[in-house]
Design a protein around this motif. Structure first.
Motif, PDB file in Angstrom:
ATOM      1  N   ALA A  73       9.942  -6.731 -22.396  1.00 10.34           N
ATOM      2  CA  ALA A  73      10.315  -7.597 -21.269  1.00 10.34           C
ATOM      3  C   ALA A  73       9.670  -7.044 -20.010  1.00 10.34           C
ATOM      4  O   ALA A  73       9.914  -5.911 -19.629  1.00 10.34           O
ATOM      5  CB  ALA A  73      11.826  -7.648 -21.111  1.00 10.34           C
ATOM      6  N   LEU A  74       8.834  -7.825 -19.369  1.00  9.56           N
ATOM      7  CA  LEU A  74       8.142  -7.370 -18.174  1.00  9.56           C
ATOM      8  C   LEU A  74       8.921  -7.799 -16.934  1.00  9.56           C
ATOM      9  O   LEU A  74       9.362  -8.932 -16.833  1.00  9.56           O
ATOM     10  CB  LEU A  74       6.725  -7.940 -18.135  1.00  9.56           C
ATOM     11  CG  LEU A  74       5.854  -7.536 -19.334  1.00  9.56           C
ATOM     12  CD1 LEU A  74       4.523  -8.248 -19.281  1.00  9.56           C
ATOM     13  CD2 LEU A  74       5.663  -6.038 -19.380  1.00  9.56           C
ATOM     14  N   LYS A  75       9.089  -6.875 -16.005  1.00  8.65           N
ATOM     15  CA  LYS A  75       9.871  -7.121 -14.797  1.00  8.65           C
ATOM     16  C   LYS A  75       9.010  -7.154 -13.540  1.00  8.65           C
ATOM     17  O   LYS A  75       9.492  -7.476 -12.476  1.00  8.65           O
ATOM     18  CB  LYS A  75      10.935  -6.038 -14.625  1.00  8.65           C
ATOM     19  CG  LYS A  75      11.962  -6.023 -15.714  1.00  8.65           C
ATOM     20  CD  LYS A  75      12.908  -7.169 -15.533  1.00  8.65           C
ATOM     21  CE  LYS A  75      14.054  -7.043 -16.495  1.00  8.65           C
ATOM     22  NZ  LYS A  75      15.080  -8.008 -16.251  1.00  8.65           N
ATOM     23  N   GLY A  76       7.777  -6.778 -13.631  1.00  4.25           N
ATOM     24  CA  GLY A  76       6.903  -6.746 -12.472  1.00  4.25           C
ATOM     25  C   GLY A  76       5.499  -6.351 -12.887  1.00  4.25           C
ATOM     26  O   GLY A  76       5.242  -6.038 -14.057  1.00  4.25           O
ATOM     27  N   CYS A  77       4.597  -6.398 -11.930  1.00  2.00           N
ATOM     28  CA  CYS A  77       3.198  -6.047 -12.191  1.00  2.00           C
ATOM     29  C   CYS A  77       2.657  -5.320 -10.974  1.00  2.00           C
ATOM     30  O   CYS A  77       2.868  -5.752  -9.839  1.00  2.00           O
ATOM     31  CB  CYS A  77       2.383  -7.310 -12.456  1.00  2.00           C
ATOM     32  SG  CYS A  77       0.626  -7.009 -12.730  1.00  2.00           S
ATOM     33  N   ILE A  78       1.989  -4.217 -11.215  1.00  2.00           N
ATOM     34  CA  ILE A  78       1.302  -3.479 -10.155  1.00  2.00           C
ATOM     35  C   ILE A  78      -0.185  -3.736 -10.347  1.00  2.00           C
ATOM     36  O   ILE A  78      -0.726  -3.507 -11.426  1.00  2.00           O
ATOM     37  CB  ILE A  78       1.604  -1.975 -10.220  1.00  2.00           C
ATOM     38  CG1 ILE A  78       3.103  -1.728 -10.048  1.00  2.00           C
ATOM     39  CG2 ILE A  78       0.790  -1.219  -9.162  1.00  2.00           C
ATOM     40  CD1 ILE A  78       3.526  -0.296 -10.261  1.00  2.00           C
ATOM     41  N   ALA A  79      -0.832  -4.242  -9.307  1.00  2.00           N
ATOM     42  CA  ALA A  79      -2.256  -4.562  -9.391  1.00  2.00           C
ATOM     43  C   ALA A  79      -3.061  -3.516  -8.634  1.00  2.00           C
ATOM     44  O   ALA A  79      -2.686  -3.107  -7.536  1.00  2.00           O
ATOM     45  CB  ALA A  79      -2.521  -5.947  -8.814  1.00  2.00           C
ATOM     46  N   CYS A 115     -10.524  -8.716 -15.011  1.00  2.00           N
ATOM     47  CA  CYS A 115      -9.237  -8.044 -15.092  1.00  2.00           C
ATOM     48  C   CYS A 115      -9.026  -7.416 -16.463  1.00  2.00           C
ATOM     49  O   CYS A 115      -9.594  -7.861 -17.461  1.00  2.00           O
ATOM     50  CB  CYS A 115      -8.086  -9.027 -14.859  1.00  2.00           C
ATOM     51  SG  CYS A 115      -8.211 -10.007 -13.366  1.00  2.00           S
ATOM     52  N   ALA A 116      -8.155  -6.412 -16.467  1.00  2.00           N
ATOM     53  CA  ALA A 116      -7.662  -5.817 -17.710  1.00  2.00           C
ATOM     54  C   ALA A 116      -6.200  -5.450 -17.475  1.00  2.00           C
ATOM     55  O   ALA A 116      -5.815  -5.084 -16.359  1.00  2.00           O
ATOM     56  CB  ALA A 116      -8.475  -4.572 -18.067  1.00  2.00           C
ATOM     57  N   TYR A 117      -5.382  -5.558 -18.529  1.00  2.00           N
ATOM     58  CA  TYR A 117      -3.936  -5.368 -18.406  1.00  2.00           C
ATOM     59  C   TYR A 117      -3.422  -4.356 -19.423  1.00  2.00           C
ATOM     60  O   TYR A 117      -3.837  -4.367 -20.577  1.00  2.00           O
ATOM     61  CB  TYR A 117      -3.215  -6.707 -18.633  1.00  2.00           C
ATOM     62  CG  TYR A 117      -3.595  -7.737 -17.601  1.00  2.00           C
ATOM     63  CD1 TYR A 117      -2.868  -7.833 -16.411  1.00  2.00           C
ATOM     64  CD2 TYR A 117      -4.675  -8.584 -17.789  1.00  2.00           C
ATOM     65  CE1 TYR A 117      -3.217  -8.767 -15.449  1.00  2.00           C
ATOM     66  CE2 TYR A 117      -5.038  -9.510 -16.827  1.00  2.00           C
ATOM     67  CZ  TYR A 117      -4.304  -9.597 -15.657  1.00  2.00           C
ATOM     68  OH  TYR A 117      -4.645 -10.504 -14.701  1.00  2.00           O
ATOM     69  N   TRP A 126       0.507  -3.279 -15.601  1.00  5.15           N
ATOM     70  CA  TRP A 126      -0.525  -2.943 -14.622  1.00  5.15           C
ATOM     71  C   TRP A 126      -1.696  -3.892 -14.808  1.00  5.15           C
ATOM     72  O   TRP A 126      -2.070  -4.226 -15.942  1.00  5.15           O
ATOM     73  CB  TRP A 126      -1.022  -1.511 -14.839  1.00  5.15           C
ATOM     74  CG  TRP A 126      -0.120  -0.477 -14.251  1.00  5.15           C
ATOM     75  CD1 TRP A 126       1.103  -0.069 -14.731  1.00  5.15           C
ATOM     76  CD2 TRP A 126      -0.358   0.280 -13.070  1.00  5.15           C
ATOM     77  NE1 TRP A 126       1.629   0.889 -13.920  1.00  5.15           N
ATOM     78  CE2 TRP A 126       0.756   1.132 -12.893  1.00  5.15           C
ATOM     79  CE3 TRP A 126      -1.399   0.321 -12.151  1.00  5.15           C
ATOM     80  CZ2 TRP A 126       0.843   2.016 -11.826  1.00  5.15           C
ATOM     81  CZ3 TRP A 126      -1.305   1.213 -11.097  1.00  5.15           C
ATOM     82  CH2 TRP A 126      -0.201   2.043 -10.942  1.00  5.15           C
ATOM     83  N   GLU A 127      -2.271  -4.305 -13.691  1.00  6.83           N
ATOM     84  CA  GLU A 127      -3.480  -5.124 -13.700  1.00  6.83           C
ATOM     85  C   GLU A 127      -4.575  -4.352 -12.982  1.00  6.83           C
ATOM     86  O   GLU A 127      -4.387  -3.922 -11.839  1.00  6.83           O
ATOM     87  CB  GLU A 127      -3.244  -6.449 -12.981  1.00  6.83           C
ATOM     88  CG  GLU A 127      -4.519  -7.280 -12.850  1.00  6.83           C
ATOM     89  CD  GLU A 127      -4.358  -8.466 -11.912  1.00  6.83           C
ATOM     90  OE1 GLU A 127      -4.598  -9.594 -12.356  1.00  6.83           O
ATOM     91  OE2 GLU A 127      -3.989  -8.253 -10.726  1.00  6.83           O
ATOM     92  N   LEU A 128      -5.706  -4.178 -13.630  1.00 11.81           N
ATOM     93  CA  LEU A 128      -6.912  -3.677 -12.978  1.00 11.81           C
ATOM     94  C   LEU A 128      -7.752  -4.914 -12.688  1.00 11.81           C
ATOM     95  O   LEU A 128      -7.972  -5.727 -13.590  1.00 11.81           O
ATOM     96  CB  LEU A 128      -7.690  -2.743 -13.901  1.00 11.81           C
ATOM     97  CG  LEU A 128      -6.933  -1.553 -14.487  1.00 11.81           C
ATOM     98  CD1 LEU A 128      -7.833  -0.785 -15.446  1.00 11.81           C
ATOM     99  CD2 LEU A 128      -6.409  -0.651 -13.381  1.00 11.81           C
ATOM    100  N   TYR A 129      -8.212  -5.089 -11.443  1.00 16.36           N
ATOM    101  CA  TYR A 129      -9.027  -6.263 -11.161  1.00 16.36           C
ATOM    102  C   TYR A 129     -10.110  -5.950 -10.146  1.00 16.36           C
ATOM    103  O   TYR A 129      -9.986  -5.041  -9.326  1.00 16.36           O
ATOM    104  CB  TYR A 129      -8.171  -7.444 -10.677  1.00 16.36           C
ATOM    105  CG  TYR A 129      -7.718  -7.351  -9.235  1.00 16.36           C
ATOM    106  CD1 TYR A 129      -8.430  -7.997  -8.225  1.00 16.36           C
ATOM    107  CD2 TYR A 129      -6.587  -6.635  -8.873  1.00 16.36           C
ATOM    108  CE1 TYR A 129      -8.024  -7.920  -6.900  1.00 16.36           C
ATOM    109  CE2 TYR A 129      -6.175  -6.556  -7.557  1.00 16.36           C
ATOM    110  CZ  TYR A 129      -6.899  -7.203  -6.575  1.00 16.36           C
ATOM    111  OH  TYR A 129      -6.497  -7.122  -5.276  1.00 16.36           O
TER     112      TYR A 129
END
Length: 144
Positions: A73-79, A115-117, A126-129
Motif C-alpha cells: 500500500a503506497l501512501k506517498g511518493c518522493i520525487a 522516469c524510474a520508480y 520514489w520517483e527518479l525523473y
C-alpha cells in the motif's frame, strides 16, 4: 492581508527501523547523514531535509497513530529530479547493482519526462525523473 510564504523545508518518512533507513539512505542512495537521535535521523539534500522517524517513536512522543499500512500500500511518493534523461539510466543501473528493486526499467512518459520508480525498505515510493527535450512546459502545452 497577504498570505505568508509557504516553504516546504523537510520531508519525513515514517519508518520501522531508523538504523535500516540510515543504511539505505547513506549507503544506497548516497545522502549524507546530518543528524541522528533516538528513533530519528535526517539527511542533507538540495533545498530540503529528508528525515526518517520511527513509527513507534513518533507515536510514543506525540500520540499520532503508529498503524502500519499493509505491504504494497503506497501512501506517498518522493520525487528526485536529475539533470538529464541519461542520468536516470545511470542511477537506475547504480541502484539496481546495490539491490534496489525497481517497478520496471526507466521509460519516457507522456508528461515529457524519463522516469524510474522503486520503493525504499519501508515501502515509500520514489520517483527518479528528468525532463525530456522541451522540459515541463511542453507537457502543459500538449494538454491545454
Amino acid at each position: 492581508m497577504s498570505q505568508p510564504k509557504k516553504t516546504i523545508t523537510d520531508v519525513c518518512v515514517l519508518v520501522e527501523d531508523v538504523e535500516r533507513s540510515i543504511a539505505f539512505y547513506t549507503d544506497v542512495m548516497g545522502f549524507r547523514l546530518r543528524r541522528k537521535a533516538e528513533g530519528f535521523a535526517d539527511f542533507e539534500a538540495k533545498n530540503v531535509i529528508l528525515a526518517a522517524w520511527e513509527l513507534d517513536h513518533i507515536s510514543r512522543h506525540t500520540g499520532v497513530s503508529n498503524l502500519r499500512a499493509p505491504e504494497g500500500a503506497l501512501k506517498g511518493c518522493i520525487a528526485m529530479n536529475l539533470d538529464k534523461p541519461e542520468d536516470i539510466d545511470a542511477m537506475y543501473a547504480d541502484l539496481s547493482a546495490k539491490g534496489v528493486k525497481f517497478q520496471g526499467p526507466p521509460e519516457n512518459y507522456e508528461w515529457n519526462a524519463r522516469c524510474a520508480y522503486f520503493t525504499d525498505p519501508d515501502g515509500m515510493l520514489w520517483e527518479l525523473y528528468a525532463w525530456l527535450e522541451g522540459g515541463p512546459d511542453s507537457w502543459h502545452e500538449t494538454y491545454q
